[in-house]
Every structure is written in structure tokens, then in C-alpha cells.
Design an enzyme around this catalytic site. Structure first.
Site, PDB file in Angstrom:
ATOM      1  N   ARG A 148     -40.951  -0.091 -27.588  1.00 56.52           N
ATOM      2  CA  ARG A 148     -39.857  -0.345 -26.649  1.00 56.52           C
ATOM      3  C   ARG A 148     -38.566   0.403 -26.991  1.00 56.52           C
ATOM      4  O   ARG A 148     -37.506   0.075 -26.468  1.00 56.52           O
ATOM      5  CB  ARG A 148     -39.574  -1.848 -26.585  1.00 56.52           C
ATOM      6  CG  ARG A 148     -40.667  -2.664 -25.901  1.00 56.52           C
ATOM      7  CD  ARG A 148     -40.140  -4.013 -25.440  1.00 56.52           C
ATOM      8  NE  ARG A 148     -41.178  -4.825 -24.825  1.00 56.52           N
ATOM      9  CZ  ARG A 148     -41.523  -4.740 -23.542  1.00 56.52           C
ATOM     10  NH1 ARG A 148     -40.910  -3.884 -22.758  1.00 56.52           N
ATOM     11  NH2 ARG A 148     -42.477  -5.512 -23.058  1.00 56.52           N
ATOM     12  N   ASP A 173     -37.357   0.782 -16.370  1.00 55.58           N
ATOM     13  CA  ASP A 173     -36.374   1.312 -17.323  1.00 55.58           C
ATOM     14  C   ASP A 173     -36.863   2.615 -17.955  1.00 55.58           C
ATOM     15  O   ASP A 173     -36.101   3.573 -18.086  1.00 55.58           O
ATOM     16  CB  ASP A 173     -36.091   0.287 -18.435  1.00 55.58           C
ATOM     17  CG  ASP A 173     -35.183  -0.845 -17.943  1.00 55.58           C
ATOM     18  OD1 ASP A 173     -34.405  -0.595 -17.000  1.00 55.58           O
ATOM     19  OD2 ASP A 173     -35.272  -1.960 -18.476  1.00 55.58           O
ATOM     20  N   LYS A 179     -46.102   1.974 -14.594  1.00 54.47           N
ATOM     21  CA  LYS A 179     -46.873   0.975 -15.346  1.00 54.47           C
ATOM     22  C   LYS A 179     -46.103  -0.325 -15.455  1.00 54.47           C
ATOM     23  O   LYS A 179     -44.888  -0.287 -15.660  1.00 54.47           O
ATOM     24  CB  LYS A 179     -47.118   1.517 -16.759  1.00 54.47           C
ATOM     25  CG  LYS A 179     -47.670   0.538 -17.731  1.00 54.47           C
ATOM     26  CD  LYS A 179     -46.808   0.380 -18.985  1.00 54.47           C
ATOM     27  CE  LYS A 179     -45.500  -0.315 -18.772  1.00 54.47           C
ATOM     28  NZ  LYS A 179     -44.795  -0.753 -19.961  1.00 54.47           N
ATOM     29  N   THR A 180     -46.684  -1.435 -15.298  1.00 48.60           N
ATOM     30  CA  THR A 180     -46.231  -2.753 -15.734  1.00 48.60           C
ATOM     31  C   THR A 180     -47.056  -3.821 -15.032  1.00 48.60           C
ATOM     32  O   THR A 180     -47.236  -3.768 -13.811  1.00 48.60           O
ATOM     33  CB  THR A 180     -44.720  -3.052 -15.529  1.00 48.60           C
ATOM     34  OG1 THR A 180     -44.482  -4.400 -15.925  1.00 48.60           O
ATOM     35  CG2 THR A 180     -44.217  -2.877 -14.108  1.00 48.60           C
ATOM     36  N   ASP A 238     -46.064  -6.605 -14.541  1.00 46.70           N
ATOM     37  CA  ASP A 238     -45.126  -7.433 -13.765  1.00 46.70           C
ATOM     38  C   ASP A 238     -45.118  -7.085 -12.281  1.00 46.70           C
ATOM     39  O   ASP A 238     -44.654  -7.875 -11.459  1.00 46.70           O
ATOM     40  CB  ASP A 238     -43.699  -7.278 -14.312  1.00 46.70           C
ATOM     41  CG  ASP A 238     -43.557  -7.863 -15.708  1.00 46.70           C
ATOM     42  OD1 ASP A 238     -44.572  -8.317 -16.265  1.00 46.70           O
ATOM     43  OD2 ASP A 238     -42.434  -7.866 -16.237  1.00 46.70           O
TER      44      ASP A 238
END
Ligand code: FBP
Length: 548
Positions: free
Chosen positions: A142, A173, A199-200, A202
Site C-alpha cells: 500500500r 487511489d 482492481k478492487t 470493493d
């Protein structure tokens, strides 16, 4: 390395791809684009990468001769099923352009680029990871890639390895940072293209051109399988209310998708809580009333889905968290000197009256969790806050009061669960295996056509894969200006659940019925072998959205 029977069989799976992706492909360019808002400000910040056209790949007539190219790849942020297939697609794409092309992976996220930690990804390594879950091929991290010093440090290793293009696989982000990096390298004439991939788990990196982020499909299917199992258990024993928190740091897409798949008794949607200005008390009462209503029919059991980010969407909690963020940012050292047992009293004495009262009313554990270390972006790590326990405990207390008042006549016993990490590295569904491979292969196509500052885009994904539309979207097109840590910054707009969107409306139209009746659906595990209607289904969210 020992392998399961499924892993062995799955390694042979060949992802389905759009017919315009492989073979002789031609690039079609659309009209110049604009950012979603704040056009003048974004244009001024991205003079080299603003306004570029949308790219679409089409069947071509003449084969292009490509020179060999060295490409770097980074996995950024939380794991999401299908990352290995993005890398496999990218690898196959650049090898198809020229067999002497080479792929380098930076180790453990953006930090690998800055610290010059990398490994070459050769065919035998790639083959080991095709169609597998996880990000372990090179690891993820991260670290935020955002300063000029980091960009320059990264350039040193890119130059040394003769890397001409970098693919950053990440969320909103990380793709924002990819865009800033693309602009910087263009501005200094570094000769390095930068391409992003969405990508995610969420699901909050989506817009008109990016219909879903990869990993969302598989993660939701894994959670829905387990929630379905719990619902069957719940309906069999008829003695527990299950409070199930689902990942999704900010948006409630995962909770909504799982609700559409399993038809629980209750699902809270954070975006609705915020829009209706609901308090924690309102949410507790809403759940308690449904528990009481089901008890009247003798049903002392049920399921409640809770989005991970809920706490930050309750307006009063949001204000408390924001004051805590501000306070801890300036008094972190002092706070850490205070004895654990006295930290709560210390915080109560430092906050403004309203926030101090709210903080004091929270159960001890949640109050402590709200003061834990922030993530590198300054956000509260919501996955560490046990909202499911908070709600179960507070609903239990409310029902006890209602019992005394004679408005609740049943029994209440709760179980709590948190599903997040269980789904992030699952073996990708066919949808994610195909989608990710196409995203990676598309990224190679964008590199081959000399593009920078683009995100790989594959659309029309509820149709059979052959008809998917592959291409690229300028990242600046997705940007707006937002206040972050007191400063106005260009960022990709996060896609929250739209309350006027078809998926939410479909849920809202049925939830009262699901609350009282027991209409559970049991999706079962992801299937890889069998009829296409079982193995190749897109999420309910996408199906409902694209039916419009
Ligand atoms: P990304 O946005 O980086 O894909 O990560 C999403 C997520 O899985 C959230 O759902 C969750 O809140 C967070 O990561 C957990 O982060 P960590 O892996 O650092 O515990």
C-alpha cells in the site's frame, strides 16, 4: 509445490477473450474527452495527458510489426481475485507483439519500484499462476507512489532495465497516482508509458467506461455462498440472528450485491443511511423493529448484512471520526504516551461536546478501535472496527427495553461474522478469469500503440466474452478535484452505490418482503465446469444495470 485437483485442472483453463483483442487488431480513436468535473483545474494539472480520446480495438486488416519491449508491472493495494490473470494476459500480449519482449514484476507493490526490488516474470513462472487467486506472484503493498523523489527513484530502475512501459494494477487511489506518474514521465520526456488496470473487490472503481473493477465478481460470489450456508443453518435451527459484516472500505456495493444474491432479512446500505441522515439509533431501531415483527410470527432468527464502511456514513459518526482524525494527526505521540486504560477518558476530555458525548456512548471496544492507527492514506481502518458486534450488542439492549415495554415478545440471540479476507484471494470465477486476462492483454495493446495515462477498459461484459469491447480510457476523464487532508487534489471519483440506480432500486423494492418472510436464496459455491448459465454469470449488479 503441492497442488489441489482443482488447481491442476484449472491451470488448463483458457480464458475467453473478445474477438477484437487477439489476431489482427486496429485502433479506433474517439473524440477528445473531458474530465467528469473541474475541467479547467484538471487540464492545467495534466497538460500532457488531458483530453485524449477513448480508444477502442477493432478487427484490423493489416498486421503491425512491433519491436521487442520491456514492460514493468505493479500490484497495488488489497488483493483481488484475478490479478494473476491480468499479468498473464499482459505477458501473452507483449509476447504476441514480439517474442523477445520481457516482463518485470516489482515486488510487494509500489515500494518495489522505489526500492528497486523486482523479478523477471518468465513463461514458466507465469504458467504456474494462470487462473489462480492471490497476488503472490510478486506480492502487493500500500505504499503511495506520489512524490517527485519516488518517481525519479523509480525511473532509475526503469532505465536500468530498459523498461518502456509500466502497468499499475490498483484501485482509485493507485490509478490516480498512475495518472500523475504518466503525466510526470511525459513532461520530463522519460520515455516510459504508464497504463492502469481497475482492481478492487470493493467495486467502487467504476464509471461509464469501466463497468466493474476486477475481483468484485469472485469476492461477492464467495461471500454469497457462505451467507447462503449461514441462512440455511439459521433456517434449520431457528434460534440465531446472524450479524454479517462485509468488506468494502467505503461503498456498499459488496453488501448490495450479496443481498441481491441471497435475499437476507436485512441489509443496511451506507449511502442510504447518509442520504437519510440516519443516526446509529435509527439503524438500531430499524433492525430491532424487524426482529420484533418476525418474532410475532414465531421467527426468532434472521440475517443482517452490514457494509464495512457503515460507521463512516452515519453523519454523527462521520463528524466524530473526522475530529478524531484531526486530533490524532496532531497529538499522536501524546496519545500513545497515555496508559491504555485511560485513553478513553483522555479522548472524551479532548473532543467537542457533541462528539465527546457520542464517543462516550459507544461500547468500550469500538471506542478503542476508533483510535487505532490510520492507514497510509489517513483513513480509519474500518476493517478493524467491529461494527457487527456493535450493532448486535446495541440491538440486544434495545430489544431488552422493548421487552420491558411489552413491544417485543420473542427471544433474541446473536452470532457475528466478518467476511472480507476469505474472498480476496479466492480462485477467480470464470468471469474474473476472463475479464482479468482481457484487461491485461488490452494493457499490452495500449502499450503497443504508444499510449500513456490510459486505463485498460473491457466493456459489454454481460454478453458472451467474444462480444466484449476492449480499449482504453484516459484516466484524466475519470477525475475531479477533492479535498484530501486539507488540500484540493485531482483524484478519480469514487463510485458509491447510487440510490437512483437500478440495483439499489431492485433491492429496495423487495426488502420489506425479505424482512418479514423467509425468502433466502442459497447460491452455492462457484462452479468452473458445467453449463455456461452456471459458470459464466456476471454479478446481479451488472446484470440489472445492463438490462436497463
Ligand atoms: P483496495 O481498495 O486496495 O482494493 O482494498 C480494499 C479492501 O479489501 C477493503 O475492502 C478493506 O477495507 C481493505 O482493503 C483492507 O485492507 P488491508 O488489506 O490493508 O487490511
Amino acid at each position: 509445490m503441492a497442488k489441489s485437483a482443482l488447481q491442476v485442472a484449472r491451470a488448463k483453463y483458457e480464458p475467453k477473450v473478445p474477438k477484437t483483442l487477439k489476431g489482427i487488431v486496429e485502433i479506433q480513436e474517439g473524440k477528445p474527452t473531458e474530465s467528469v468535473s473541474d475541467q479547467a483545474a484538471i487540464k492545467a494539472l495534466f497538460p500532457n495527458t488531458y483530453g485524449m480520446p477513448i480508444i477502442r480495438f477493432a478487427e484490423g486488416s493489416k498486421r503491425v510489426d512491433y519491436a521487442p519491449i520491456n514492460v514493468g508491472v505493479i500490484l497495488s493495494g488489497g488483493q483481488a481475485p484475478g490479478g494473476h490473470n491480468v499479468i498473464a494476459g499482459l505477458f501473452d500480449g507483449i509476447k504476441d507483439m514480439h517474442p523477445d519482449s520481457r516482463l518485470y514484476g516489482f515486488i510487494l507493490g509500489p515500494g518495489g519500484l522505489i526500492d528497486h526490488k523486482y523479478k523477471e516474470l518468465t513463461a514458466d513462472i507465469i504458467d504456474e499462476y494462470r487462473n489462480t487467486g492471490g497476488f503472490d506472484i510478486i506480492g502487493s503493498g500500500r505504499t503511495k507512489l506520489e512524490t517527485k523523489e519516488q518517481f525519479d527513484k523509480g525511473l532509475e530502475i526503469l532505465k536500468k532495465l530498459n523498461i518502456k512501459a509500466l502497468v499499475i494494477i490498483g484501485g482509485d487511489d493507485s490509478n490516480t497516482n498512475a495518472c500523475v506518474l504518466a503525466e510526470y514521465y511525459a513532461q520530463i520526456g522519460a520515455g516510459v508509458q504508464v497504463i492502469g488496470c481497475p482492481k478492487t473487490i470493493d467495486g467502487d472503481l467504476k464509471n461509464e467506461m469501466i463497468e466493474t473493477s476486477f475481483g468484485f465478481d469472485t469476492a461477492c460470489k464467495v461471500y454469497s455462498e457462505v451467507i447462503g450456508n449461514i441462512q440455511r443453518d439459521c433456517n434449520s435451527a431457528q434460534k440465531y440472528w446472524h450479524f454479517i459484516k462485509l468488506m468494502g472500505r467505503s461503498a456498499s456495493h459488496i453488501a448490495l450485491e450479496c443481498a441481491l444474491q441471497v435475499q437476507p432479512n436485512i441489509c443496511i446500505i451506507s449511502e442510504e443511511v447518509e442520504a437519510k441522515n440516519q443516526s446509529l439509533n435509527d439503524i438500531i431501531q430499524y433492525i430491532a423493529d424487524i426482529v420484533a415483527r418476525r418474532a410475532e410470527d414465531g421467527n426468532n432468527f434472521g440475517t443482517v448484512l452490514i457494509p464495512e464502511g457503515l460507521i463512516e456514513f452515519v453523519p454523527a459518526m462521520k463528524s466524530l471520526i473526522s475530529e478524531l482524525n484531526e486530533f490524532l494527526a496532531h497529538h499522536d505521540a501524546e496519545f500513545k504516551m497515555i496508559r491504555k486504560s485511560e485513553q478513553r477518558t483522555y479522548i472524551i476530555s479532548k473532543l467537542s461536546k457533541t462528539n465527546s458525548e457520542l464517543y462516550a456512548s459507544l461500547p468500550e471496544t469500538v471506542a478503542r478501535q476508533l483510535t487505532l492507527d490510520r492507514d497510509p492514506h489517513g483513513n480509519v481502518q474500518v476493517s478493524l472496527i467491529e461494527t457487527e458486534k456493535l450493532l448486535a450488542e446495541m440491538v440486544g439492549n434495545r430489544l431488552a427495553e422493548m421487552k420491558t415495554a411489552g413491544t417485543f415478545v420473542g427471544k433474541f440471540a446473536s452470532q457475528v461474522h466478518f467476511f472480507g479476507y476469505e474472498g480476496r484471494c479466492a480462485a477467480p470465477s470464470n468471469y474474473d478469469a476472463d475479464y482479468c486476462y482481457s484487461l491485461g492483454y488490452t494493457a499490452a495493446g495500449l502499450i503497443g500503440s504508444g499510449k500513456t495515462g490510459y486505463m485498460s477498459s473491457v466493456r459489454n461484459t454481460t454478453a458472451p466474452a467474444a462480444e466484449w469491447i476492449a480499449g482504453g480510457v484516459p484516466i484524466t476523464m475519470m477525475m475531479n478535484m477533492e479535498r484530501r487532508h486539507g488540500e484540493l487534489k485531482p483524484v478519480i471519483q469514487k463510485a458509491l452505490v447510487k440510490l437512483d440506480g437500478a440495483p439499489f432500486k431492485a433491492f429496495a423494492a423487495q426488502r420489506d418482503q425479505w424482512a418479514v418472510n423467509t425468502e433466502y436464496v442459497y447460491p452455492g459455491p462457484i462452479q468452473y465446469f458445467g453449463p455456461t448459465e452456471v459458470c459464466d454469470q456476471a454479478t446481479k449488479t451488472l446484470q440489472i444495470e445492463q438490462k436497463q
